[in-house]
Design an enzyme around this catalytic site. Structure first.
Site, short mmCIF file in Angstrom:
data_model
loop_
_atom_site.label_atom_id
_atom_site.label_comp_id
_atom_site.label_asym_id
_atom_site.label_seq_id
_atom_site.Cartn_x
_atom_site.Cartn_y
_atom_site.Cartn_z
N HIS A 21 0.82 -1.21 0.00
CA HIS A 21 0.00 0.00 0.00
C HIS A 21 0.85 1.27 0.00
O HIS A 21 0.36 2.35 0.29
CB HIS A 21 -0.90 0.04 1.24
CG HIS A 21 -1.84 -1.10 1.35
ND1 HIS A 21 -2.84 -1.31 0.44
CD2 HIS A 21 -1.95 -2.10 2.27
CE1 HIS A 21 -3.54 -2.39 0.80
NE2 HIS A 21 -3.01 -2.90 1.90
N HIS A 52 -7.70 -4.27 -1.16
CA HIS A 52 -7.02 -5.50 -1.57
C HIS A 52 -7.77 -6.15 -2.71
O HIS A 52 -7.64 -7.32 -2.97
CB HIS A 52 -6.93 -6.46 -0.39
CG HIS A 52 -6.44 -5.81 0.86
ND1 HIS A 52 -7.29 -5.21 1.75
CD2 HIS A 52 -5.20 -5.65 1.33
CE1 HIS A 52 -6.57 -4.70 2.73
NE2 HIS A 52 -5.31 -4.95 2.51
#
Lengths: 211, 330
Positions: free
Chosen positions: B58, B220
């Site tokens: 991320h 995700h």
């Protein structure tokens, strides 16, 4: 035989690791359908590392389980790290100090492992998690214990497989896949599947040594 | 898969290694744990420590928000996988200046478990821990089940506000309350145009058909609430703003902070195209943008797409948002 010795049984964990590593791609594929597809690689990494650390050492089963637990909790993380880490830690605790592992000891080990999982997670039967495998497997072992250790293990393995398969028709109510609602129905839960591999591998390893 | 890789198994360690080299003026790796990144300004004696953590992939989140008046220590997980309880515990210890530690993290099963276990571990050493769990992702659960919502880019505002509050010398419960207020004031939404691939897996684990978009997608690749034909940037921006503001229900005249983040593979110029329309839409609703952040603030590997976060401000939140800070990402 009605029992196996606890000492010198670390190969049981190596055999378990072999099964997990061999199923790495399958676990990731299942996880990829309703999760992010890393269950197989994380599990294989953790169990594989533990097997390397155990290999060639003459350890009791509970000591080998503690090595596995330490790797899962200290190095793997995710959701499975703490869940399986605590499961094996509690299982090891139930075996610690025992010379022999008979059906009663194995039952105590299963119950301790289940308590470990329930201590950190909140899942119940029907939530589409590893609990759907573990709870009926523990119950089946206890119910069949009177017919002998090996017979109880066979029943446990069969119940684990039925429990795993029961997750296909379930809608996930906990964990990442629970966000999918109805879209989580129709596929296996990856945790229930890996839990089934763990129980059937332990069962097979014990049965081999009992016969 | 066209990626810059050595051995995928070493990807996270190599990421952290490069990160601390590039930002050595601000951060370092904990000598106790290679999966903990610590601010060079931490710990500060008598100040509440701020900790977060989460899976890798991320970037610049989570490690990029380590620094002065922001996050003191970050636990680093595998790609898209929660850090270990031990890493969270080591991050808490690294951030502890004797006044307790606030762990500000996102609502994911693994993080919930590992933070809970970490808090237990450090309690034995007398470190007091308070937690705030981010749940700003509107599409991940209905309003009636807000506690089930995921945490996404609103976490950045939660860290900013929590870190600034800690810098004022506030107590642990005051820092916790400020961070909670910040995340309660945030709503986010994601739109995905293309999937992402975990390097160790080697192929995308979900598909977004060409010409379509997934509205409400998670960080995700968790499926969104709608899959529909890709529309113009303005129409997508309007849709995102509507989702966020319908859930927010803010009175006209509210001042807001806006964050538009790319998910990894969307060109930054397109984020500005979205922002242009979003600010216009906010103005039409009577909202006043106090501060905007546009760029790759919280990504999902090479996912194509963007997230929008709107935080409602009051004078307290504004002052904390505006406080000076220094970190690689903010």
């Amino acid at each position: 035989m009605t029992h196996i010795p606890n000492a010198g049984q670390s190969a049981i964990i190596e055999e378990l690791a072999e099964v997990i590593v061999a199923n790495k791609a399958w676990l990731s594929e299942i996880d990829g359908k309703i999760g992010d597809g890393d269950h197989g690689s994380n599990m294989a990494k953790g169990f594989g590392k533990a097997a390397e650390r155990i290999h060639g050492k003459d350890m009791s089963l509970d000591a080998a389980m503690l090595v596995l637990s330490d790797v899962l909790m200290g190095e793997i993380g995710g959701s499975m790290g703490p869940l399986y880490g605590l499961m094996f830690e509690e299982m090891a605790g139930a075996l610690k100090g025992r010379d022999d592992i008979d059906a009663d000891a194995f039952s105590a080990m299963l119950h301790a492992g289940l308590a470990g999982v329930q201590g950190v997670g909140n899942a119940k039967v029907g939530d589409k998690t590893l609990i759907d495998t573990l709870v009926p497997a523990v119950a089946a072992f206890d119910a069949a214990k009177g017919r002998g250790f090996a017979a109880a293990l066979t029943e446990m393995e069969a119940a684990a497989e039925r429990g795993r398969d029961s997750t296909i028709d379930l809608v996930a109510r906990i964990g990442r896949s629970s966000r999918l609602g109805e879209r989580s129905r129709g596929v296996l839960d990856a945790g229930a599947t890996s839990c089934c591999l763990i129980l059937t591998s332990l069962g097979a390893s014990f049965r081999k040594r009992l016969s | 898969m066209q990626r810059f890789l050595n051995n995928p198994d070493n990807l996270v360690d190599e990421t952290v290694a490069g990160f601390v080299k590039a930002h050595r003026d601000l951060v370092h790796i904990s000598p106790e744990n290679p999966r903990v990144v610590v601010s060079n300004f931490a710990p500060r004696a008598g100040r509440v420590g701020i900790v977060t953590g989460g899976g890798s992939g991320h970037e610049p989140a989570f490690i990029g928000y380590t620094g002065r008046n922001l996050v003191d220590a970050v636990a680093v997980g595998e790609i898209f996988s929660s850090p270990t309880a031990k890493s969270f515990a080591d991050a808490i210890k690294a951030a502890d200046g004797g006044a307790g530690v606030a762990v500000l993290y996102g609502n994911y099963a693994g993080d919930n478990m590992n933070v809970k276990m970490a808090a237990r571990m450090v309690a034995k050493e007398g470190i007091e821990v308070a937690t705030v769990v981010a749940n700003d992702d509107v599409c991940s659960a209905p309003p009636s089940e807000r506690d089930r919502r995921r945490g996404v880019a609103g976490e950045i505002f939660m860290w900013k506000i929590g870190g600034a509050k800690a810098a004022t010398g506030a107590t642990l419960s005051e820092v916790q309350a400020a961070a909670q207020k910040a995340i309660d004031a945030c709503r986010s939404v994601g739109v995905g145009l293309g999937p992402c691939t975990l390097p160790a897996v080697g192929h995308p684990n979900f598909q977004i058909e060409p010409g379509t978009m997934e509205v409400g997608i998670g960080h995700h690749g968790e499926p969104g609430t709608r899959v529909e034909s890709l529309r113009t940037a303005n129409e997508v921006a309007d849709d995102m703003l509507k989702i966020v503001m319908d859930d927010h229900a803010l009175p006209a005249g509210t001042e807001v902070a806006v964050l538009v983040s790319g998910l990894g593979a969307t060109p930054v110029n397109e984020l500005y195209v979205l922002y242009d329309r979003i600010e216009t839409g906010l103005a039409a609703m009577g909202m006043k943008v106090h501060k905007a952040f546009v760029g790759n603030y919280f990504t999902s590997l090479e996912m194509v797409g963007a997230t929008l976060t709107v935080m409602a401000l009051d004078d307290d939140l504004k002052a904390l948002l505006d406080m000076d800070c220094a970190s690689p990402a903010l």
